[in-house]
Motif scaffolding. Structure first.
Motif, short mmCIF file in Angstrom:
data_model
loop_
_atom_site.label_atom_id
_atom_site.label_comp_id
_atom_site.label_asym_id
_atom_site.label_seq_id
_atom_site.Cartn_x
_atom_site.Cartn_y
_atom_site.Cartn_z
N MET A 1 0.83 -1.21 0.00
CA MET A 1 0.00 0.00 0.00
C MET A 1 0.86 1.26 0.00
O MET A 1 0.57 2.23 -0.70
CB MET A 1 -0.94 0.00 1.21
N LYS A 2 1.96 1.24 0.77
CA LYS A 2 2.87 2.39 0.79
C LYS A 2 3.54 2.56 -0.57
O LYS A 2 3.74 3.69 -1.02
CB LYS A 2 3.90 2.23 1.90
N ILE B 1 2.19 9.43 -5.90
CA ILE B 1 2.78 10.75 -5.67
C ILE B 1 3.79 11.07 -6.77
O ILE B 1 3.79 12.17 -7.33
CB ILE B 1 3.45 10.81 -4.27
N LEU B 2 4.64 10.09 -7.11
CA LEU B 2 5.63 10.31 -8.17
C LEU B 2 4.95 10.55 -9.52
O LEU B 2 5.37 11.43 -10.28
CB LEU B 2 6.59 9.12 -8.26
N THR B 3 3.92 9.80 -9.81
CA THR B 3 3.20 9.97 -11.06
C THR B 3 2.56 11.35 -11.13
O THR B 3 2.61 12.01 -12.17
CB THR B 3 2.11 8.88 -11.21
N ASP B 4 2.00 11.80 -10.04
CA ASP B 4 1.39 13.13 -9.98
C ASP B 4 2.44 14.22 -10.22
O ASP B 4 2.20 15.17 -10.97
CB ASP B 4 0.70 13.33 -8.63
N LYS B 5 3.62 14.07 -9.61
CA LYS B 5 4.69 15.06 -9.82
C LYS B 5 5.16 15.08 -11.27
O LYS B 5 5.36 16.14 -11.85
CB LYS B 5 5.85 14.78 -8.87
N LYS B 6 5.33 13.90 -11.85
CA LYS B 6 5.76 13.83 -13.26
C LYS B 6 4.71 14.47 -14.17
O LYS B 6 5.05 15.19 -15.11
CB LYS B 6 5.99 12.38 -13.68
#
Length: 190
Positions: free
Chosen positions: A142-143, A150-155
């Motif tokens: 889950m983590k 989060i990484l996908t959102d930043k990219k």
């Protein structure tokens, strides 16, 4: 009973002697069936632990196609566990009294069939160990999923900002700033 002989010493209980022998035989049969069912559950939970380990590796590698395949196997395994669990509950009900957990089942085995209590205790320890491992793996997965989001959102935000047209911006000299990306000479020459 795997070919094991059971010797029962029965004193004369009057007309109830046959009932006592039948009850003892029934108890041994029930505990043997419960042990067999628990062995199946342990095997399925071990497979589940392995699937969660595989899922963790897939999440680390970011392989979405394999992830859906493993999730399908996890769901299938879970459905099988639910069916086996129902069998175990039904078998335990044949002992008569309400037995809400493994500790109570082990206590009952000590009273009725002492030779099976040690095996049940081993199974309880195995199930506890496997369930703890599965819980930890699930938390880790889950983590990893949350971190991946989060990484996908930043990219995605970086891509949107780079491609979005900028409004008119002026420098202190009154020149309009442009949103052109300058290529290095190494890239242009290639």
């Amino acid at each position: 009973m795997n070919g094991a002989k059971v010797t029962v010493t029965v004193t004369n209980y009057g007309d109830n002697t046959a009932d006592v022998v039948a009850a003892l035989a029934h108890g041994y049969t029930v505990f043997k069936n419960i042990i067999n069912i628990l062995d199946k559950e342990i095997k399925l939970y071990t497979e589940m632990r392995n699937l969660y380990t595989e899922k963790r590796e897939i999440l680390v590698k970011n392989n979405i196609l394999e992830l859906s395949q493993v999730d399908a196997k996890i769901i299938e395994n879970y459905e099988t566990i639910k069916k086996i669990d129902v069998q175990r509950i039904e078998e335990i009900k044949t002992l008569g009294d309400d037995i809400p957990n493994m500790s109570e089942l082990i206590s009952r085995a000590k009273e009725l069939c002492p030779k099976y209590s040690l095996k049940l205790l081993e199974q309880q320890e195995a199930l506890n160990s496997i369930s703890s491992a599965i819980s930890l793996l699930n938390l880790t997965n889950m983590k990893l999923i949350k971190h991946g989001m989060i990484l996908t959102d930043k990219k995605l935000n970086i891509i949107i900002e780079a491609c979005a047209p900028k409004g008119n911006s002026y420098t202190e000299n009154g020149k309009e700033e442009t949103n052109t990306l300058e290529m290095s000479t190494i890239v242009r020459d290639a």
